[in-house]
Design a protein around this motif. Sequence first.
Motif, PDB file in Angstrom:
ATOM      1  N   UNK A 133       0.828  -1.207   0.000  1.00  0.00           N
ATOM      2  CA  UNK A 133       0.000   0.000   0.000  1.00  0.00           C
ATOM      3  C   UNK A 133       0.864   1.259   0.000  1.00  0.00           C
ATOM      4  N   UNK A 134       1.955   1.259   0.776  1.00  0.00           N
ATOM      5  CA  UNK A 134       2.767   2.484   0.827  1.00  0.00           C
ATOM      6  C   UNK A 134       3.461   2.732  -0.510  1.00  0.00           C
ATOM      7  N   UNK A 135       3.834   1.651  -1.231  1.00  0.00           N
ATOM      8  CA  UNK A 135       4.410   1.826  -2.572  1.00  0.00           C
ATOM      9  C   UNK A 135       3.362   2.431  -3.514  1.00  0.00           C
ATOM     10  N   UNK A 136       2.158   1.899  -3.417  1.00  0.00           N
ATOM     11  CA  UNK A 136       1.090   2.327  -4.345  1.00  0.00           C
ATOM     12  C   UNK A 136       0.775   3.809  -4.175  1.00  0.00           C
ATOM     13  N   UNK A 137       0.665   4.246  -2.915  1.00  0.00           N
ATOM     14  CA  UNK A 137       0.368   5.672  -2.694  1.00  0.00           C
ATOM     15  C   UNK A 137       1.596   6.517  -3.021  1.00  0.00           C
ATOM     16  N   UNK A 138       2.794   5.988  -2.727  1.00  0.00           N
ATOM     17  CA  UNK A 138       4.025   6.757  -2.949  1.00  0.00           C
ATOM     18  C   UNK A 138       4.220   7.108  -4.422  1.00  0.00           C
ATOM     19  N   UNK A 139       3.852   6.181  -5.312  1.00  0.00           N
ATOM     20  CA  UNK A 139       4.070   6.469  -6.737  1.00  0.00           C
ATOM     21  C   UNK A 139       2.790   6.957  -7.417  1.00  0.00           C
ATOM     22  N   UNK A 140       1.748   7.171  -6.622  1.00  0.00           N
ATOM     23  CA  UNK A 140       0.538   7.819  -7.147  1.00  0.00           C
ATOM     24  C   UNK A 140      -0.373   6.926  -7.971  1.00  0.00           C
ATOM     25  N   UNK A 141      -0.306   5.594  -7.754  1.00  0.00           N
ATOM     26  CA  UNK A 141      -1.178   4.692  -8.510  1.00  0.00           C
ATOM     27  C   UNK A 141      -2.608   4.767  -7.980  1.00  0.00           C
ATOM     28  N   UNK A 142      -2.736   4.901  -6.674  1.00  0.00           N
ATOM     29  CA  UNK A 142      -4.057   5.048  -6.058  1.00  0.00           C
ATOM     30  C   UNK A 142      -3.859   5.726  -4.711  1.00  0.00           C
ATOM     31  N   UNK A 143      -4.938   6.339  -4.206  1.00  0.00           N
ATOM     32  CA  UNK A 143      -4.848   7.013  -2.911  1.00  0.00           C
ATOM     33  C   UNK A 143      -5.137   6.013  -1.795  1.00  0.00           C
ATOM     34  N   UNK A 144      -4.829   6.435  -0.585  1.00  0.00           N
ATOM     35  CA  UNK A 144      -5.114   5.608   0.592  1.00  0.00           C
ATOM     36  C   UNK A 144      -6.597   5.246   0.671  1.00  0.00           C
ATOM     37  N   UNK A 145      -7.446   6.235   0.438  1.00  0.00           N
ATOM     38  CA  UNK A 145      -8.884   5.958   0.574  1.00  0.00           C
ATOM     39  C   UNK A 145      -9.356   5.033  -0.560  1.00  0.00           C
ATOM     40  N   UNK A 146      -8.750   5.161  -1.739  1.00  0.00           N
ATOM     41  CA  UNK A 146      -9.101   4.219  -2.816  1.00  0.00           C
ATOM     42  C   UNK A 146      -8.681   2.795  -2.449  1.00  0.00           C
ATOM     43  N   UNK A 147      -7.493   2.660  -1.865  1.00  0.00           N
ATOM     44  CA  UNK A 147      -7.031   1.319  -1.463  1.00  0.00           C
ATOM     45  C   UNK A 147      -7.958   0.722  -0.411  1.00  0.00           C
ATOM     46  N   UNK A 148      -8.351   1.571   0.556  1.00  0.00           N
ATOM     47  CA  UNK A 148      -9.281   1.088   1.596  1.00  0.00           C
ATOM     48  C   UNK A 148     -10.587   0.640   0.963  1.00  0.00           C
ATOM     49  N   UNK A 149     -11.068   1.429  -0.002  1.00  0.00           N
ATOM     50  CA  UNK A 149     -12.355   1.116  -0.640  1.00  0.00           C
ATOM     51  C   UNK A 149     -12.249  -0.172  -1.478  1.00  0.00           C
ATOM     52  N   UNK A 150     -11.121  -0.346  -2.166  1.00  0.00           N
ATOM     53  CA  UNK A 150     -10.950  -1.580  -2.960  1.00  0.00           C
ATOM     54  C   UNK A 150     -10.889  -2.796  -2.031  1.00  0.00           C
ATOM     55  N   UNK A 151     -10.188  -2.636  -0.906  1.00  0.00           N
ATOM     56  CA  UNK A 151     -10.081  -3.757   0.043  1.00  0.00           C
ATOM     57  C   UNK A 151     -11.455  -4.059   0.649  1.00  0.00           C
ATOM     58  N   UNK A 152     -12.183  -2.997   0.988  1.00  0.00           N
ATOM     59  CA  UNK A 152     -13.516  -3.186   1.601  1.00  0.00           C
ATOM     60  C   UNK A 152     -14.432  -3.940   0.632  1.00  0.00           C
ATOM     61  N   UNK A 153     -14.487  -3.446  -0.617  1.00  0.00           N
ATOM     62  CA  UNK A 153     -15.361  -4.107  -1.601  1.00  0.00           C
ATOM     63  C   UNK A 153     -14.892  -5.539  -1.874  1.00  0.00           C
ATOM     64  N   UNK A 154     -13.569  -5.747  -1.919  1.00  0.00           N
ATOM     65  CA  UNK A 154     -13.039  -7.087  -2.236  1.00  0.00           C
ATOM     66  C   UNK A 154     -13.464  -8.101  -1.181  1.00  0.00           C
ATOM     67  N   UNK A 155     -13.462  -7.682   0.085  1.00  0.00           N
ATOM     68  CA  UNK A 155     -13.850  -8.618   1.157  1.00  0.00           C
ATOM     69  C   UNK A 155     -15.348  -8.918   1.108  1.00  0.00           C
TER      70      UNK A 155
END
Length: 235
Positions: A133-155
Amino acid sequence: MTDSILYEGKSKYICAGKDEYSLVIHYKDTATAFNGEKKEELSGKGRLNAAISNLIYKFLEKNGIETHLINVIDNTSILVKKAEIVQVEVIVRNTAAGSFSKKYGVDEGTALSNPTIEFSLKSDELGDPMINASHITAVGIASCSELDEMARQSLIINELLSGLFIKAGISLIDFKLEFGRYDGRLILCDEISPDSCRLWDTGTEEKLDKDRFRRDLGNVLEGYREVLRRLESVC
Ligand code: UDP
């Protein structure tokens, strides 16, 4: 459809939709594995994956998950919302298998105490490496809230699909999801099929998914046909 191809991937190609907000996805019969190194034409695979994915997407929509699916055009084509694909794959696991077993030395078939979630960078060139997650936000692929939302929906999707498959006598071992940005929301995109899931017969643990192709187990499409037949009986 004779529209010109906007993009061609390993198992699908994409054409313009009816307006600027939609696209048409066509499923191909090509099977690939190991980042395209193994490749074969399996006549009828496109139709089977389209049918399976469409059933699953309609089930998810009914259960409150927004997906890209607008409508089914024919046996191998669908009209979808044109989303901006987030360049990570989300992998959910319920049981150890594949790269997880290899990497962490956990026997295939070992039940995991909780579902796991991991991200892979969508890059054929780099071989879809795992990314945190820190790599993804660091290089601007997705935001923290987008990652949380993808994880929430995935579960939630995992809960819904595990329940659906179990009714069909199939264990959902693991699967891959992709999400896209559409009108300010994250929606489920790409396919959910035996190409992107590990699906084992619950009683015999027979593999009904792409591992039949990856591992030369034979009768690849018989597995896919069985998944469709069983899903049709419970959907
Ligand atoms: N998967 C996928 N596309 C990919 C990588 C994985 O659909 O590019 C799916 C795969 O079919 C399996 C799950 O994600 O259901 C976990 O795959 P794994 O990481 O174990 O990789 P593999 O063993 O397939 O290389």
